[in-house]
Structures are given as C-alpha cells and as structure tokens.
Design a protein around this motif. Structure first.
Motif, PDB file in Angstrom:
ATOM      1  N   HIS A  45       0.847  -1.188   0.000  1.00 50.75           N
ATOM      2  CA  HIS A  45       0.000   0.000   0.000  1.00 50.75           C
ATOM      3  C   HIS A  45       0.882   1.237   0.000  1.00 50.75           C
ATOM      4  O   HIS A  45       1.920   1.257   0.647  1.00 50.75           O
ATOM      5  N   ASP A  48      -2.095   8.023  -1.023  1.00 54.46           N
ATOM      6  CA  ASP A  48      -3.176   8.391  -1.939  1.00 54.46           C
ATOM      7  C   ASP A  48      -4.001   7.187  -2.391  1.00 54.46           C
ATOM      8  O   ASP A  48      -4.329   7.057  -3.573  1.00 54.46           O
ATOM      9  N   THR A  50      -3.360   4.093  -2.920  1.00 53.29           N
ATOM     10  CA  THR A  50      -2.694   3.373  -4.005  1.00 53.29           C
ATOM     11  C   THR A  50      -2.168   2.049  -3.479  1.00 53.29           C
ATOM     12  O   THR A  50      -1.723   1.968  -2.339  1.00 53.29           O
ATOM     13  N   TRP A  51      -2.209   1.028  -4.312  1.00 50.12           N
ATOM     14  CA  TRP A  51      -1.536  -0.230  -3.995  1.00 50.12           C
ATOM     15  C   TRP A  51      -0.811  -0.723  -5.236  1.00 50.12           C
ATOM     16  O   TRP A  51      -1.189  -0.429  -6.365  1.00 50.12           O
ATOM     17  N   VAL A  66      -1.076  -1.773 -10.692  1.00 46.54           N
ATOM     18  CA  VAL A  66      -1.171  -0.539  -9.922  1.00 46.54           C
ATOM     19  C   VAL A  66      -2.634  -0.113  -9.879  1.00 46.54           C
ATOM     20  O   VAL A  66      -3.317  -0.128 -10.900  1.00 46.54           O
ATOM     21  N   SER A  67      -3.087   0.250  -8.709  1.00 46.98           N
ATOM     22  CA  SER A  67      -4.445   0.756  -8.572  1.00 46.98           C
ATOM     23  C   SER A  67      -4.413   1.989  -7.680  1.00 46.98           C
ATOM     24  O   SER A  67      -3.817   1.941  -6.603  1.00 46.98           O
ATOM     25  N   ARG A  71      -1.803   6.156 -11.323  1.00 47.95           N
ATOM     26  CA  ARG A  71      -0.603   6.281 -10.481  1.00 47.95           C
ATOM     27  C   ARG A  71       0.614   5.582 -11.098  1.00 47.95           C
ATOM     28  O   ARG A  71       1.744   5.801 -10.673  1.00 47.95           O
ATOM     29  N   ARG A  72       0.407   4.756 -12.126  1.00 44.42           N
ATOM     30  CA  ARG A  72       1.528   4.089 -12.801  1.00 44.42           C
ATOM     31  C   ARG A  72       2.537   5.122 -13.319  1.00 44.42           C
ATOM     32  O   ARG A  72       3.739   4.881 -13.317  1.00 44.42           O
TER      33      ARG A  72
END
Length: 85
Positions: A45, A48, A50-51, A66-67, A71-72
C-alpha cells in the motif's frame, strides 16, 4: 519503548517494505534498496489510496499491477532494476 522482539516482527516488515517501495512526494520509488539476489512477490500500500502488486526476479520487475491505474505514471524503477511489465 520495549525490546524489538515484543512487536512481533513489525520492525522487519517495515524495513522490507521500505526496501521495496519509498514514496517521495508524488513519486513511488520501486526497489530503491532491494538486493537483486532476492526474488519477491509483493502487494504494498502506498499514499493516496494506491496499492502495487508485482513480482521481481533478479534485476527485472516482471509484473506490476497498480491501482488506481493513473498512479503508474508516478512509478520510478530504481537502478539496477528494469521494467519488464
């Protein structure tokens, strides 16, 4: 506060995560301190909401999910690692 053995490995888990992922502003630095001799499968994690989930084999990042996907663009893969995803 207390001897490290009382926190059930928390110090080691934090150290391993920091070796795999460091957030600097919007950038997410992947493998900044990871030894290339260690293969790893991970799900981490980040800020923002993001994981990241992926696999590192040798000096290659073989898979990376990427989620959220936007964000990638913020990911910086550290040397000597290279992207194979």
């Amino acid at each position: 506060d207390h001897p490290p053995d009382h926190n059930h490995g928390g110090v080691a888990m934090i150290a391993l995560q920091e070796m795999l992922l460091q957030a600097k502003g919007r950038e997410l630095h992947l493998c900044p301190a990871w030894p290339p001799e260690w293969d790893v499968d991970f799900r981490l994690h980040a800020p923002d909401k993001t994981w990241l989930e992926g696999k590192v084999r040798g000096t290659r990042v073989l898979e990376l999910k990427v989620s959220p996907e936007h964000r990638r663009a913020d990911i910086v893969v550290s040397e000597p690692f290279s992207e194979g995803f």
